[in-house]
Enzyme design. Structure first.
Site, PDB file in Angstrom:
ATOM      1  N   ASN A  86      -2.438  13.265  -4.206  1.00  0.00           N
ATOM      2  CA  ASN A  86      -2.372  12.282  -3.119  1.00  0.00           C
ATOM      3  C   ASN A  86      -0.988  12.318  -2.507  1.00  0.00           C
ATOM      4  O   ASN A  86      -0.661  13.262  -1.807  1.00  0.00           O
ATOM      5  CB  ASN A  86      -2.746  10.890  -3.651  1.00  0.00           C
ATOM      6  CG  ASN A  86      -2.602   9.817  -2.581  1.00  0.00           C
ATOM      7  OD1 ASN A  86      -3.037  10.033  -1.453  1.00  0.00           O
ATOM      8  ND2 ASN A  86      -1.984   8.694  -2.889  1.00  0.00           N
ATOM      9  N   GLU A  87      -0.162  11.320  -2.795  1.00  0.00           N
ATOM     10  CA  GLU A  87       1.198  11.325  -2.233  1.00  0.00           C
ATOM     11  C   GLU A  87       2.137  11.898  -3.284  1.00  0.00           C
ATOM     12  O   GLU A  87       2.706  11.164  -4.085  1.00  0.00           O
ATOM     13  CB  GLU A  87       1.621   9.900  -1.905  1.00  0.00           C
ATOM     14  CG  GLU A  87       1.130   9.423  -0.573  1.00  0.00           C
ATOM     15  CD  GLU A  87       1.534   7.993  -0.272  1.00  0.00           C
ATOM     16  OE1 GLU A  87       2.015   7.279  -1.177  1.00  0.00           O
ATOM     17  OE2 GLU A  87       1.352   7.590   0.884  1.00  0.00           O
ATOM     18  N   GLU A 127     -10.455   3.622  -0.234  1.00  0.00           N
ATOM     19  CA  GLU A 127      -9.816   3.463  -1.547  1.00  0.00           C
ATOM     20  C   GLU A 127     -10.182   2.090  -2.085  1.00  0.00           C
ATOM     21  O   GLU A 127     -10.285   1.122  -1.308  1.00  0.00           O
ATOM     22  CB  GLU A 127      -8.292   3.575  -1.434  1.00  0.00           C
ATOM     23  CG  GLU A 127      -7.601   3.283  -2.764  1.00  0.00           C
ATOM     24  CD  GLU A 127      -6.125   3.606  -2.798  1.00  0.00           C
ATOM     25  OE1 GLU A 127      -5.473   3.558  -1.744  1.00  0.00           O
ATOM     26  OE2 GLU A 127      -5.619   3.900  -3.908  1.00  0.00           O
ATOM     27  N   CYS A 146      -3.545   5.980  -4.017  1.00  0.00           N
ATOM     28  CA  CYS A 146      -2.825   5.963  -5.293  1.00  0.00           C
ATOM     29  C   CYS A 146      -3.740   5.874  -6.504  1.00  0.00           C
ATOM     30  O   CYS A 146      -3.318   6.247  -7.602  1.00  0.00           O
ATOM     31  CB  CYS A 146      -1.838   4.807  -5.305  1.00  0.00           C
ATOM     32  SG  CYS A 146      -0.491   5.030  -4.151  1.00  0.00           S
TER      33      CYS A 146
END
Ligand code: AHR
Length: 662
Positions: A382-383, A44, A245
């Site tokens: 993602n989350e 990331e 994120c």
């Protein structure tokens, strides 16, 4: 009576010390296959991992597109204007250098790089820019590497000239050789007449770039060699990108849009990096994504390091930490998701499609890779958590399944390793038919110590596990140190033992610039010239390079060795590696005392050539550094192992691995 009691106590102490732990390892029966993807890497652009890190570009804000100030990263002098009708429609800004108006006045620009520019003595750097002289009057650009904080007579230590002679935009390139090593140099550009005097004409400049010539695999739009090598040396099975994120964005318009990251680098529109402002106590106002390192480069890197590419795409939800998990304008309603779903479908074409039939596949071919990248996995979201996630995910799964039934889809169980959201999402992922579920756990020592059995009772019929982000975050020690890595090693024995259910595991985050980090611990640290691999990297490397092909059953008193209360801080796993006919046994002792361990290699006899690798540390809080990158590294020696049983002592706080030829 007193004497009898103390004799008894002494006996007990001696027995406790001498007690050997017999590990029964069944070398005759191969257990579950271990997926090639088992140990991978998570990339990331956080901590200046891409621009200023892995991406070789040394110029910050090369296209003058940073916001709010297009000259961020540049010191301007003399007379100049920022204009916005340049040759690249998605990056329209450029700078017009004008005559300073006097022979002793100068016009130019100076770039500060990412925390300075790192150059090595005698190394070559490719400088390039797009330029024109709008009035047709030849001008020269002096290109210098300078050290502004020197006491020496001359700040510049390398100087080259480029003559710009065309009224039309043209790319100009010069390879410059640095005359010295400097970690915080600047790039200075000065408008000159052909004889070197202060320029009296006009020159437009755009996309100003400086790369080491010696990049990873020599690619021109390449990667920093030491950092890419640290990835290659892991022999990772899977490469997850681009986050994290940043896939979601603080707001949706800031999400990572892969289509902006492909095609000519000059025309990839830059995007603010959400890690600029995520933590106000680690604020980086100039943190942008140039997308010079984009999806094409990620696919290529995956191929070059032998890892399965694993892109993660937006599910139409902006970061739920920052926007809540209720339906609001921050997120995309289910009936408006089609452009997001198209992004997934088009990406599969970009990676795998036929250039003659699909525009995205054609772009891949035009970029230099006509053969497919053989994409097999795609993660969506993602989350994410709460009902909003499965609601949004469902139409993605339906359309991807309908068109590409062989692509494996990865959903998520949210940001927590357990709890309400986790318990809600796992059954939801099963209901929706996700192939794998991405679990995240940044957890303290206590969690890692008690999670050796985590996967023993997982549903064998449900989706498989992708342990997509994890790291031991020491309590009060949320930074890299040996003990955290040791506990990760302990935990991974349980991952390995459960290879039938865990198909991928990626430590996170991967990279951090010492001057620009937002989040730690991380796997690899660097400054502008040097880098070091942390203890966690070495643990990952021991697992990834010794993952074997099949699990072998390893038990103590009939139970897995997973740091349980009666197991004296021991964790262990065993695998079989077919190509070398080798049994690999990994044992982690997290306790304060050395423990005797008897390897009972059922099915083997006699003496066997072996190696024994030990990873230990005099200082549990210690870690490698830029100046001492090899202070903590595993050591390997040749040994002979007798079968079926061999007793050995496993030192306290140590990871030991045997590779035993069968
Ligand atoms: O790895 C850092 C961040 O941790 C990732 O971006 C996110 O997925 C998680 O919260």
């Amino acid at each position: 009576m007193k004497k009898i009691l103390s004799a008894l106590c002494l006996l007990c102490a001696l027995t406790a010390q001498a007690q050997t732990h017999t590990f029964d390892i069944n070398t005759k029966k191969l257990g579950a296959p271990i997926q090639k993807t088992m140990y991978g890497i998570f990339f990331e652009d956080i901590n200046y991992a891409a621009d200023g890190g892995l991406y070789g570009e040394l110029v910050k804000n090369r296209s003058f597109e940073f916001t709010p100030d297009p000259l961020m990263g540049w010191d301007a002098f003399g007379r100049l204007e920022v204009k916005n009708d340049g040759p690249f429609d998605k990056n329209p800004h450029y700078v017009r250098l004008l005559s300073a108006g006097h022979r002793d006045k100068w016009t130019g620009l100076q770039n500060e790089g990412f925390f300075g520019i790192g150059v090595e003595k005698d190394a070559e750097y490719r400088f390039s820019l797009y330029a024109r002289v709008p009035d047709g009057r030849k001008q020269m650009l002096r290109v210098q590497l300078v050290n502004q904080s020197t006491m020496e007579e001359h700040q510049e230590f390398t100087s080259n000239d480029i003559v710009v002679d065309s009224k039309d935009w043209k790319k100009y390139t010069v390879v410059i050789k640095s005359t010295r090593t400097a970690s915080h140099a600047n790039l200075r550009l000065m408008l000159c007449n052909e004889n070197g005097s202060s320029g009296s004409g006009t020159m437009d400049v755009e996309h100003i770039s400086l790369f080491p010539v010696d990049t990873w695999k020599g690619h021109e739009n390449g990667m920093r060699k030491d950092l890419a090598q640290a990835l290659a040396d892991l022999h990772p099975g899977v490469f997850r990108f681009p986050g994290g994120c940043i896939v979601e964005g603080t707001t949706l318009d800031q999400r990572y849009q892969w289509k902006n990251s492909v095609g000519p680098v000059e025309n990839r529109p830059i995007n603010k990096n959400r890690w600029e402002n995520t933590f106000t106590y680690r604020y980086f106002p100039d943190y942008h994504q140039s997308y010079g390192l984009g999806f094409y480069e990620y696919f290529l890197l995956s191929e070059e390091i032998g890892a399965e590419p694993l892109p993660v795409l937006s599910v139409g939800l902006a970061c739920e930490f920052q926007n809540g998990s209720h339906r609001s304008d921050a997120h995309v309603p289910v009936d408006q998701l089609q452009p997001y779903i198209d992004d997934v479908l088009d990406l599969i074409e970009f990676a795998n499609g036929d250039p003659a039939k699909n525009v995205w596949a054609k772009l891949r071919a035009d970029m230099g890779h006509p053969a497919p990248f053989n994409l097999k996995f795609v993660a969506i979201g993602n989350e994410q958590w709460d009902t909003i996630y499965p609601e949004n995910l469902e139409p993605f799964i339906k359309q991807v399944r309908a068109k590409y039934p062989n692509i494996k889809i990865i959903g998520t169980s949210g940001p927590n390793s357990e709890g309400k959201d986790f318990d809600y999402l796992w059954p939801e992922m099963k209901r929706l038919g996700a192939d794998l579920v991405d679990e995240h756990f940044y957890r303290p020592e206590s969690w890692f110590l008690k999670s050796g059995n985590r996967y023993d009772n997982y549903d064998r019929k449900g989706p498989k596990v992708f342990a997509g982000e994890y790291a031991c975050h020491g309590r009060g020690k949320k930074w890299n140190h040996f003990n955290a890595a040791l506990l990760e090693a302990a935990f991974l024995t349980g991952v390995e033992r459960n290879a039938d259910v865990v198909h991928m595991a990626t430590y996170a985050p991967l990279f951090a610039h010492v001057d620009g980090w937002q989040w730690r611990p991380d796997m690899i640290w660097y400054d502008n010239l040097k880098s070091f691999r942390t203890c966690s990297w070495h643990v990952q490397s021991l697992y990834a390079n010794n993952k074997g092909d099949n699990v072998l059953q390893l038990t103590m008193n009939g139970k897995p060795v997973a740091g349980n209360d009666d197991q004296d801080g021991l964790f262990a796993s065993a695998v079989y590696e077919k190509a070398t006919n080798t049994v690999i046994v990994k044992v982690v002792n997290v306790g304060d005392k050395a423990q005797d361990v008897t390897l009972n290699l059922k099915g083997m006899k006699g003496s066997h050539e072996a190696t024994r690798t030990i990873f230990t540390a005099a200082n549990l809080d210690g870690e490698n550094t830029l100046d001492q990158p090899n202070a903590y590294i595993p050591t390997t020696q040749n040994v002979t192992v007798t079968a079926p049983t061999q007793t050995t002592s496993v030192p306290a706080k140590t990871f030991v691995m045997w590779r035993i030829k069968k």
